[in-house]
Design a protein around this motif. Structure first.
Motif, PDB file in Angstrom:
ATOM      1  N   SER A   2       0.831  -1.195   0.000  1.00  0.00           N
ATOM      2  CA  SER A   2       0.000   0.000   0.000  1.00  0.00           C
ATOM      3  C   SER A   2       0.868   1.248   0.000  1.00  0.00           C
ATOM      4  N   ASN A   3       0.413   2.283  -0.710  1.00  0.00           N
ATOM      5  CA  ASN A   3       1.044   3.579  -0.650  1.00  0.00           C
ATOM      6  C   ASN A   3       0.513   4.286   0.583  1.00  0.00           C
ATOM      7  N   HIS A 141      -5.916  -3.730   1.910  1.00  0.00           N
ATOM      8  CA  HIS A 141      -6.068  -2.397   1.350  1.00  0.00           C
ATOM      9  C   HIS A 141      -6.472  -2.533  -0.114  1.00  0.00           C
ATOM     10  N   HIS A 143      -6.951  -1.641  -4.371  1.00  0.00           N
ATOM     11  CA  HIS A 143      -6.296  -1.134  -5.576  1.00  0.00           C
ATOM     12  C   HIS A 143      -7.312  -1.088  -6.705  1.00  0.00           C
ATOM     13  N   THR A 148       0.051  -4.931  -9.560  1.00  0.00           N
ATOM     14  CA  THR A 148       1.149  -4.899  -8.604  1.00  0.00           C
ATOM     15  C   THR A 148       2.143  -6.005  -8.957  1.00  0.00           C
ATOM     16  N   SER A 184      -8.774  -6.112  -3.149  1.00  0.00           N
ATOM     17  CA  SER A 184      -8.061  -5.808  -1.900  1.00  0.00           C
ATOM     18  C   SER A 184      -7.122  -6.953  -1.597  1.00  0.00           C
ATOM     19  N   GLN A 200       8.706  -3.262  -4.748  1.00  0.00           N
ATOM     20  CA  GLN A 200       7.292  -3.315  -5.093  1.00  0.00           C
ATOM     21  C   GLN A 200       7.069  -2.343  -6.227  1.00  0.00           C
ATOM     22  N   TRP A 202       4.399  -0.970  -9.583  1.00  0.00           N
ATOM     23  CA  TRP A 202       3.054  -0.919 -10.136  1.00  0.00           C
ATOM     24  C   TRP A 202       3.124  -0.639 -11.626  1.00  0.00           C
ATOM     25  N   TRP A 348      -3.330   7.598  -3.269  1.00  0.00           N
ATOM     26  CA  TRP A 348      -3.278   6.456  -2.366  1.00  0.00           C
ATOM     27  C   TRP A 348      -3.031   5.195  -3.181  1.00  0.00           C
ATOM     28  N   ASN A 349      -3.963   4.248  -3.199  1.00  0.00           N
ATOM     29  CA  ASN A 349      -3.759   2.998  -3.929  1.00  0.00           C
ATOM     30  C   ASN A 349      -4.626   2.896  -5.178  1.00  0.00           C
ATOM     31  N   ARG A 362     -12.764   5.787  -3.112  1.00  0.00           N
ATOM     32  CA  ARG A 362     -12.467   5.945  -1.692  1.00  0.00           C
ATOM     33  C   ARG A 362     -13.737   5.794  -0.859  1.00  0.00           C
TER      34      ARG A 362
END
Length: 404
Positions: A2-3, A141, A143, A148, A184, A200, A202, A348-349, A362
């Motif tokens: 996760s970011n 979390h 995406h 990923t 998630s 990691q 993306w 964020w993700n 979100r």
């Protein structure tokens, strides 16, 4: 991964604070504003076939001052993508200390809960409980709109996601998760891991593929000789022939193709260089490329890059020269792809195309998962993780802006 950055200036892709500098083959850096590590960093771009653009890392704690730290080189102000690659976190090698807590049984997702409990006890007692010593514990979390790419040099990480996938990733293996319309997942270093070291990454999904059904792949990635003692593991895309400085083109290696499914013309490969190696690699001239140094220093087109530094090379190059003049083996990641033609809103993700789209995702995550309104909704549920999912940070007070 996760970011988990909480600084609002880092949550909008257009507001990154990374430093860039244009480097010459002598290893010097053009004059400009001060940057990390004593480097200087003007806002330049690398022309096709031109100089190497140096992208310096910044340290990012994943979730707080005692969290595991990573070194992030993408995205940043100087460059937000390399092909479809849009996120590069480099971490370790970090020594992991076994938790001073009892095991709680087979239902605790490989000892995750004991480590969470142990970390809380150490912090309450004023002890050292930094993230590196506890290892990686990233709760469920979300995406969207991306893939990923989990790649390790040392250690082992357990992956669980809302499609029902449960897989460990180890050095020489690839975990590739396609988020599509929404997924998630959790990532936790295993209890037996004593050193954690990896990246990691993306990949942004193009518009025609970003709403697909999420899925997961795991691949073992074999070694391929490149000539002169150099070795490659191609985990994404296709790598052309390698040759040393005394051999004719193509004589020391064949084209190596990854089995992983991707949705843009891209390349991702680990390249190990023995002491004294000089390696020339054929490149697709339609690609732009980045070279991330994991173990160095290493020379990229005559420019010295230190550990965690990223050298960017514009499209138009048909080859690249990598050299190791140090007294120990070097290791780099070669990442590339055709320049990504779409604008991205990355927060964020989530990777979307508008402020409204990201804000809607979100809201769905908070409602469906954090507040428990719909366990079978867009992001699903990660079975087997013993703790709660990760709440989304607050949206910044400014409108999220797209970035090409």
């Amino acid at each position: 991964m996760s970011n988990l950055e909480r600084d609002s200036s880092e949550l909008v892709i257009a507001g990154g604070t990374g430093a860039v500098a244009t480097a010459t083959p002598s290893g010097s850096v053009a004059a400009g504003g001060a940057a990390a590590g004593g480097r200087t960093a003007p806002d330049h771009t690398a022309d096709a076939g031109g100089p190497v653009l140096l992208l310096l890392p910044r340290d990012v704690p994943l979730g707080g001052p005692r969290a595991m730290n990573v070194r992030r080189t993408l995205p940043q102000r100087g460059r937000s993508t390399i092909g479809a690659w849009c996120f590069i976190d480099h971490y370790g090698p970090d020594e992991i200390v076994a938790p001073n807590a009892p095991e709680i049984g087979s239902g605790t997702a490989s000892g995750i809960l004991p480590r969470i409990v142990a970390g809380a006890r150490e912090e309450a007692a004023g002890g050292v409980a930094d993230g590196a010593r506890r290892g990686m514990v990233v709760p469920p979390h979300p995406h969207t709109g991306l893939q990923t790419v989990s790649w390790l040099f040392e250690g082992e990480i357990e992956h669980r996601d809302s499609t029902g996938s449960h897989a460990a990733v180890r050095p020489g293996e690839l975990n590739l998760m396609t988020a599509g319309r929404g997924i998630s997942h959790s990532e936790v270093s295993t209890p037996d891991t004593r050193v954690l070291h990896g990246v990691q990454l993306w990949l942004a999904l193009p518009d025609e593929h970003r709403h697909q059904t999420p899925h997961f792949e795991h691949h073992e990635v074999p070694q391929a000789p490149l000539g002169g003692g150099a070795i490659a593991r191609v985990f994404i895309g296709t790598l052309g022939a390698g040759r040393n400085d005394s051999a004719p083109a193509g004589s020391d290696g064949d084209t190596v193709v990854s089995a992983a499914q991707v949705y843009s013309p891209v390349l991702g490969a680990q390249i190990d260089l023995p002491v004294g190696a000089t390696l020339d690699l054929d490149l697709d001239p339609a690609f732009e490329h980045g070279v991330l140094v994991d173990r160095g220093p290493a020379l990229v087109e005559g420019v010295t890059l230190a550990r965690s530094e990223l050298g960017y090379l514009g499209a138009g190059r048909g080859s690249i020269r990598l050299e190791n003049h140090s007294r120990h083996p070097a290791r780099v990641l070669l990442l590339g792809g055709e320049p990504f033609p779409e604008q991205l809103v990355m927060w964020w993700n989530f990777i979307g195309r508008s402020h409204e789209e990201v804000a809607g995702w979100r809201a769905q995550w908070q409602s469906e998962v954090i507040e428990g309104a719909d366990a079978a909704g867009r992001f699903g549920t990660v079975a087997g993780y013993p703790g709660p999912a990760l709440p989304a940070p607050e949206l910044p007070t400014v409108r999220l802006k797209p970035r090409a």
